[in-house]
Scaffold this motif. Structure first.
Motif, short mmCIF file in Angstrom:
data_model
loop_
_atom_site.label_atom_id
_atom_site.label_comp_id
_atom_site.label_asym_id
_atom_site.label_seq_id
_atom_site.Cartn_x
_atom_site.Cartn_y
_atom_site.Cartn_z
N PHE A 66 0.83 -1.20 0.00
CA PHE A 66 0.00 0.00 0.00
C PHE A 66 0.86 1.26 0.00
N GLY A 67 2.01 1.19 0.70
CA GLY A 67 2.89 2.36 0.75
C GLY A 67 3.45 2.75 -0.60
N ALA A 68 3.50 1.81 -1.55
CA ALA A 68 4.06 2.11 -2.88
C ALA A 68 3.08 2.86 -3.76
N TYR A 69 1.77 2.65 -3.57
CA TYR A 69 0.81 3.34 -4.42
C TYR A 69 -0.10 4.29 -3.65
N SER A 70 0.09 4.40 -2.33
CA SER A 70 -0.75 5.29 -1.54
C SER A 70 -0.55 6.76 -1.92
N LYS A 71 0.69 7.12 -2.29
CA LYS A 71 0.97 8.51 -2.69
C LYS A 71 0.18 8.86 -3.95
N ALA A 72 0.04 7.90 -4.88
CA ALA A 72 -0.73 8.15 -6.10
C ALA A 72 -2.20 8.39 -5.76
N ASP A 397 1.92 0.97 6.72
CA ASP A 397 1.07 1.88 5.94
C ASP A 397 1.66 3.27 5.81
N ASN A 398 2.46 3.69 6.78
CA ASN A 398 3.02 5.04 6.76
C ASN A 398 4.45 5.09 6.26
N LEU A 399 4.97 3.97 5.79
CA LEU A 399 6.38 3.93 5.41
C LEU A 399 6.67 4.91 4.27
N GLY A 400 5.77 4.99 3.29
CA GLY A 400 5.98 5.93 2.18
C GLY A 400 6.04 7.37 2.65
N GLN A 401 5.12 7.77 3.55
CA GLN A 401 5.10 9.13 4.06
C GLN A 401 6.25 9.39 5.02
N ILE A 402 6.72 8.34 5.73
CA ILE A 402 7.88 8.50 6.60
C ILE A 402 9.11 8.87 5.77
N TYR A 408 13.64 11.55 1.59
CA TYR A 408 14.15 10.53 0.69
C TYR A 408 13.44 10.63 -0.67
N PRO A 409 14.14 10.37 -1.78
CA PRO A 409 13.49 10.40 -3.10
C PRO A 409 12.53 9.23 -3.28
N THR A 410 11.67 9.33 -4.31
CA THR A 410 10.63 8.32 -4.55
C THR A 410 11.22 6.93 -4.76
N LYS A 411 12.31 6.84 -5.53
CA LYS A 411 12.91 5.54 -5.81
C LYS A 411 13.42 4.89 -4.52
N THR A 412 13.97 5.68 -3.61
CA THR A 412 14.45 5.14 -2.34
C THR A 412 13.29 4.69 -1.46
N ILE A 413 12.19 5.43 -1.52
CA ILE A 413 10.99 5.05 -0.75
C ILE A 413 10.48 3.70 -1.24
#
Length: 616
Positions: A66-72, A397-402, A408-413
């Protein structure tokens, strides 16, 4: 007198009832000894079913990325973090409320459960994809919650429809089997990432579409291959096969980790992504070759046994009636006795899934649903699961926003998400095999492994709350590994304490604590504190909420307070789990799998009987 025929390869005395004779395994002579007969056995055998289950499990972990596509979703629909966390909690709710799939599995065959799950998976995620890509008008938040809840809930149907029959077909090795199966679920996030990069390149919106259609197709392909087998017998290479599959999956996990790191530091072309995904698929299908090898050996052994004449005839006294057999009698406490006869009690105990709540069986025997849910062991396990899985799910669930808040850049996230998925696998697989060895050699309770799995993520939460350069890499490993251990241990502990008769329902009831914990810890604590800090930053910049498309917080303070709270909750759960360790330590010192070995030995004797009778 009872007459029993014994074949050359079976020297033990046995007594076989006529009703058992009609249910034994089909022998090679029934289908001929050629390729056609082998294919029938292979497609109906335990090893091919294990391989099919691995593939279904590898497509059942969409909720973990979910963290990979939650930003979208957040940027496309203009959500703030609290709204996104509500969506994440609904996803967790759907992923863990599996009571419906469990009850459905009690009354319908496995193929129907898998079919329902495939339809739900595609319909739920397809509607989410339509909304995010603006192919339909922007739906209200509650509709998006329903869409993602339906898609995530399909995971329970895949788990119940394939995992439960597989555990029942390998009862004595359930720790290893659950470790492998849940391990593939843990790897599914990294597998999905490689496939979507190869097929769609680098658009997170298309990942939603991929996790909608691919798991549904896998379930439909193996729809009729998953089933519980009535008669199972021991296999001389059973443990060896488990370890072979473990080595394959460890190789797959290391390959995924290497690819994830390489893709973060080097620019991959589309052809490189295709080559990477092809290599992953090759490793994913290696268990198929193991299944072919084992079924071929079984086929050859059955042909040899069918050609052996019976060596002697042994006469034995008929077995004692069940009512006079002390091993079959149940001890009924005085305060639970009734005036009804034994036949009525047996009917009431066997015929109703809610049975006699007062007269609980011993640990390890088959509890009814109500007996298990109202037991002290299940209540303690529920509280521990609330703390452990609730905190871990909030971190996932919050790893992307963390990563975003720490710059950190998107690729690193995306690397963080993939690493968490891979270490999630190691936690699942190694806890299943490791706890199995600790239990068999030193009688270490599996509940103690659950305690340790709550201490480890508490350290990861502290690292996120008090970050330093590269700290998120370490935290993702610790949280991912512990999360995998917790998930596997909950499934194994429930099967060992409460039996397998109503396992499909009990495992889904037991994990209900996860979405409840996720809601309170993720939405009410982490999401609220994040938005509060983000609003402070807007106010300092002279802006209001209506002036920005989404609410974003930048800095180490965004998650500090909330993850200090999560660390405390994990520590509290570890302390409570010690109560369950003390309650179950004597049970785990006993031979908890003895009755399953006895059943398999009896089945082997029946197969030997039929082989001799067919030859005669």
């Amino acid at each position: 007198m009872h007459i029993t025929l014994i074949s050359n390869h079976q020297r033990k005395h046995s007594t076989v009832e006529e009703k058992g004779m009609a249910e034994t395994t089909v022998l090679p002579s029934s289908h001929g000894c050629g390729l056609c007969g082998f294919m029938v056995q292979f497609l109906r055998g335990r090893w091919f079913m294990m391989f099919a289950t691995f593939l279904i499990m590898s497509g059942s972990g969409a909720t973990y990325i979910f963290g990979a596509y939650s930003k979208a979703i957040k940027s496309s629909l203009g959500y703030d973090q609290s709204t996104l966390n509500i969506l994440g909690s609904c996803k967790d709710l759907g992923a863990t409320i599996g009571v419906l799939s469990g009850l459905l599995a009690e009354v319908t065959p496995s193929w129907f459960v898998l079919l329902v799950g495939a339809l739900m998976n595609f319909s739920g995620y397809f509607l989410v994809w339509l909304a995010v890509t603006k192919r339909i008008p922007k739906p209200p938040v509650w509709q998006m919650c329903v869409y993602i809840c339906i898609g995530a809930n399909s995971q329970n149907f895949a788990n119940t429809g394939s995992l439960v029959p597989c555990v029942k077909n390998f009862p004595e090795r359930r720790g290893m089997m659950l470790g492998l199966m849940k391990g593939f679920v843990g790897l599914s996030g990294a597998i999905f990432t490689q496939l979507y990069l190869a097929i769609y390149h680098n658009d997170a919106k298309d990942m939603i579409f991929l996790i909608g259609w691919l798991p549904a197709v896998i379930s439909l392909v193996f729809l009729f291959c998953i089933k519980e087998m009535k008669k199972i017998s021991g296999h001389p290479h059973e443990v060896k096969v488990m370890y072979q599959n473990l080595i394959i999956t460890v190789g797959l996990a290391l390959t995924l980790m290497a690819l994830t790191i390489a893709q973060n530091y080097f620019n991959f072309s589309h052809a490189d992504y295709v080559a990477s995904a092809t290599g992953v698929c090759v490793l994913l299908f290696l268990p198929f070759l193991v299944a072919v090898k084992e079924e071929l050996e079984t086929w050859q052994q059955k042909k040899e046994d069918a050609l052996k004449p019976p060596s002697r005839v042994v006469t034995e006294e008929p077995p004692l009636p069940e009512s006079s057999n002390p091993r079959k009698q149940e001890i009924v406490p005085a305060h639970c006795t009734t005036d009804k006869g034994g036949g009525d009690d047996e009917f009431r105990q066997e015929g109703c899934c809610c049975g006699d709540i007062c007269n609980k069986p011993k640990r390890g025997e088959d509890y009814t649903i109500c007996q298990a849910l109202l037991s002290a062991d299940m209540i303690i396990l529920f509280i521990v699961t609330f703390c452990g899985l609730g905190c871990s799910q909030a971190a996932v669930d919050n790893l992307g926003q963390i990563g975003e808040s720490l710059g950190y850049p998107t690729k690193t996230i995306n690397t963080f998400v993939s690493l968490l998925s891979i270490w999630n696998y190691f936690g699942r697989a190694l806890s299943g095999f490791g706890s199995e060895q600790l239990l068999r050699k030193w009688k270490v309770p599996r509940t103690l492994m659950m305690t340790i799995s709550l201490v480890v993520p508490a350290i990861g939460d502290l690292i996120i709350a008090l970050p330093f350069p590269g700290s998120v890499y370490i935290a993702s490993v610790l949280v991912g590994f512990a999360y995998g251990v917790q998930l596997t241990m909950v499934f194994v502990i429930i099967s060992e304490l409460f039996g397998l008769k109503y396992y499909s329902t009990l495992l889904n009831c037991g994990q209900l604590a996860s979405p409840i914990g996720s809601y309170f810890l993720n939405v009410r604590i982490v999401g609220k504190l994040y938005d509060k800090e983000a609003l402070k930053q807007l106010a300092r910049a002279g802006l209001t909420r209506s002036m920005v498309p989404d609410l974003t917080c930048i800095g180490t303070q965004c998650y500090r307070t909330s993850f200090l709270i999560l660390a405390g909750v994990n520590t509290l759960g570890a302390l409570i789990s010690l109560i369950l360790v003390m309650r179950t330590r004597e049970y785990y010192k006993s031979d908890i799998y003895m009755k399953f070995r006895d059943e398999m030995e009896a089945n082997e004797k029946e197969i030997a009987m039929v082989s001799s009778a067919d030859h005669k």
